[in-house]
Each structure stands twice: as C-alpha cells, then as structure tokens.
Design a protein around this motif. Structure first.
Motif, mmCIF file in Angstrom:
data_model
loop_
_atom_site.group_PDB
_atom_site.id
_atom_site.type_symbol
_atom_site.label_atom_id
_atom_site.label_comp_id
_atom_site.label_asym_id
_atom_site.label_seq_id
_atom_site.Cartn_x
_atom_site.Cartn_y
_atom_site.Cartn_z
ATOM 1 N N ALA A 1 0.968 -1.388 0.100
ATOM 2 C CA ALA A 1 0.157 0.020 -0.408
ATOM 3 C C ALA A 1 1.191 0.713 0.386
ATOM 4 O O ALA A 1 0.654 2.367 -0.522
ATOM 5 N N LEU A 2 2.218 1.166 1.432
ATOM 6 C CA LEU A 2 3.158 2.352 0.864
ATOM 7 C C LEU A 2 3.405 2.275 -0.622
ATOM 8 O O LEU A 2 3.402 3.612 -1.074
ATOM 9 N N VAL A 3 4.190 1.756 -1.485
ATOM 10 C CA VAL A 3 4.311 1.263 -2.367
ATOM 11 C C VAL A 3 3.925 2.024 -3.515
ATOM 12 O O VAL A 3 3.900 2.871 -4.303
ATOM 13 N N ARG A 4 2.630 1.686 -3.357
ATOM 14 C CA ARG A 4 1.523 2.583 -4.556
ATOM 15 C C ARG A 4 0.834 3.573 -4.135
ATOM 16 O O ARG A 4 0.752 4.220 -5.196
ATOM 17 N N SER B 1 20.510 0.735 -13.525
ATOM 18 C CA SER B 1 21.302 0.040 -12.093
ATOM 19 C C SER B 1 20.317 -0.381 -10.549
ATOM 20 O O SER B 1 20.863 -0.991 -10.193
ATOM 21 N N ALA B 2 19.258 0.745 -10.918
ATOM 22 C CA ALA B 2 18.258 -0.575 -9.651
ATOM 23 C C ALA B 2 17.671 -1.717 -9.794
ATOM 24 O O ALA B 2 17.414 -2.130 -9.137
ATOM 25 N N ALA B 3 17.802 -1.988 -10.960
ATOM 26 C CA ALA B 3 17.385 -3.360 -11.275
ATOM 27 C C ALA B 3 18.420 -4.178 -10.641
ATOM 28 O O ALA B 3 19.576 -3.700 -9.933
ATOM 29 N N LEU C 1 12.561 2.644 -0.928
ATOM 30 C CA LEU C 1 12.167 4.685 -0.894
ATOM 31 C C LEU C 1 11.507 3.576 0.247
ATOM 32 O O LEU C 1 11.249 4.224 1.720
ATOM 33 N N ALA C 2 10.242 2.605 0.164
ATOM 34 C CA ALA C 2 9.125 2.160 1.035
ATOM 35 C C ALA C 2 9.728 2.001 2.366
ATOM 36 O O ALA C 2 9.371 2.381 3.355
ATOM 37 N N LEU C 3 10.663 0.889 2.395
ATOM 38 C CA LEU C 3 11.275 0.189 3.730
ATOM 39 C C LEU C 3 11.955 1.020 4.217
ATOM 40 O O LEU C 3 12.179 0.906 5.558
ATOM 41 N N LEU D 1 8.488 13.714 3.063
ATOM 42 C CA LEU D 1 9.105 14.541 2.286
ATOM 43 C C LEU D 1 10.439 14.534 1.695
ATOM 44 O O LEU D 1 10.657 14.251 0.154
ATOM 45 N N ALA D 2 11.694 14.878 2.160
ATOM 46 C CA ALA D 2 13.064 15.250 1.702
ATOM 47 C C ALA D 2 13.313 14.548 1.456
ATOM 48 O O ALA D 2 14.094 14.179 0.266
ATOM 49 N N MET D 3 13.462 12.979 1.688
ATOM 50 C CA MET D 3 13.349 11.191 1.074
ATOM 51 C C MET D 3 13.123 11.814 -0.413
ATOM 52 O O MET D 3 13.595 11.433 -1.175
ATOM 53 N N ILE D 4 11.706 11.622 -0.200
ATOM 54 C CA ILE D 4 10.515 11.547 -1.736
ATOM 55 C C ILE D 4 11.083 12.861 -2.808
ATOM 56 O O ILE D 4 11.559 12.568 -3.745
#
Length: 248
Positions: free
Chosen positions: A149-152, A234-236, A170-172, A214-217
């Motif tokens: 839900a957070l990822v969505r 490279s995120a993969a 980021l979600a984690l 908000l700063a991280m996002i």
C-alpha cells in the motif's frame, strides 16, 4: 402417591452485555499479552491467563475459541492493527503530505501506550526466538500488505507507472523510520526518555517524520530526473561480478 411437580428447566446464564463483554475480552487480551511476552507461548497456560484476567477459563473459548487464536489476537489487538494502518493512508484522493501524516501518526500512536508497546515488542522478539508459526501466518497482512500500500501511494504521487527496486527501497526506508522506534524503545528511554514520554511527544515525532519523509521523496524524485537511463537501470538487481581465478 402424587407425582412430584417437575422443576422448570434451568435457564442459560444471561449473555454479557456489550460493555461487560468488551471489558472481559480486553482483560484477557492484556493478561495474555503480558504473560506471553514474559514466558512465551508454550509456557503460558489458559488457566494462568484467565486467572490474571480475573475471568474463568471458559471465557477464553467464548471470546477467542482456543489458545492459538488468543495468541494471534494478542499480536495486534491490544495496541493496533495493520488494517487500520492501511486504511489511514491508502485512500487515493488525499495529498501525499496528508497520506504520510496519517501513516506516521497511525504507526507511532501505540508508542504512547507505554508498557503495552514494550510488551508487544517483547512478544514479537520472543516469537522470533521461539517460533510458533504466527509470524509466517501474519506476514502477508502485517508486513506485505502495508508495504504494498505504501509503494502504491508513492508511485501514485511520484508519477511512477511500475514500482522498481528504488521505490521499494524508499518505502522500506520510510517504514523503518517509524518501526525502528518500537525496537529501540528501551534505548530511547535510556538516552532521552522525554522523546516518547507523552502522547504529545509521540505526535511531535510523527510530525517530524513527515518532514523527513518529504525530504527523502524529494531527493528520490530529483535523482530520477537527473540520473541517465543507465543509472536508473542499475536499480534493477545485477548478477555479482565474477572474480577472475588467480593464475597459478
């Protein structure tokens, strides 16, 4: 000889009214949380829980069914439940800042319960050390569903069609900000107990976490705008580089 008049059949005991039922059920939950967290599942008996709750043994069956179902309920009910957490922030129409505010306030609010929160942490740690299978059974509802839900929510507000590893990272990171306080409660109490001493202190920390999030996002969005396609790729996950065998 005249027959003795038959006695009327004994009527069943009246069902507890709503307030009494809620009180008895809550006492059982709180007693079970304390005893399970102190002694573990195997060494805690239904009789001990009923005695600590000032209830009879049959009340456990009446309200929960059996010991395993009571143990499952104790994992979330006395402090919070993950369904409420998801419903607090996952509504698609709310702005991202408000969604984050709801998320962090819902995640941190139980810390204001003091000893209940500590017992809940001890219970989860004990489950890891003395597994009953409860964690595996609750994994989908308590971990995967809130994470998804957070990822969505992040994808929706960041304009990302398909979540990649960076969004999951980021979600984690965001969820870890909140839930690390649960595991580090004793450390916080030893260093700066006033940080979690009152409900107002917990709410202030939740508000600040919204600012941090908000700063991280914003940083993640800036990275996505600036990074070339090769860097984004490279995120993969990559296969580990093979080391060349040393020459003889």
């Amino acid at each position: 000889m005249s027959a003795k008049p038959s006695r009327p059949a004994a009527s069943p005991p009246p069902a507890p009214d709503a307030a009494a039922a809620a009180s008895a059920r809550q006492r059982l939950l709180l007693a079970a949380l304390r005893l399970f967290s102190e002694h573990g599942y195997a060494k805690t008996s239904i009789r001990a829980i009923a005695s600590a709750a000032q209830a009879n043994v049959a009340a456990v069956s009446y309200y929960f069914g059996d010991k395993a179902s009571l143990y499952s309920a104790v994992f979330t009910e006395p402090t919070w439940d993950h369904t409420s957490l998801r419903s607090a922030f996952a509504q698609p129409g709310i702005p991202m800042e408000e969604a984050l505010r709801r998320y962090f306030h819902a995640a941190l609010a139980p810390l204001a319960h003091g000893e209940l929160a500590r017992q809940s942490v001890r219970l989860h740690i004990r489950e890891m050390l003395e597994p009953t299978g409860q964690w595996e059974r609750a994994l989908d509802q308590d971990v995967r569903q809130p994470h998804d839900a957070l990822v969505r929510m992040l994808c929706r507000h960041m304009g990302i069609a398909t979540p990649d590893l960076a969004v999951h990272r980021l979600a984690l990171t965001l969820s870890s900000m909140a839930f690390q306080l649960w595991g580090h409660r004793d450390d916080i109490d030893a260093l700066k107990p006033e940080l979690l001493a009152t409900a107002e202190a917990v709410e202030l920390w939740a508000d600040r976490m919204v600012d941090y999030a908000l700063a991280m996002i914003a940083a993640e969005k800036a990275w996505r705008r600036a990074a070339p396609p090769a860097a984004k790729a490279s995120a993969a996950p990559r296969s580990p580089a093979r080391r060349k065998a040393p020459k003889p």
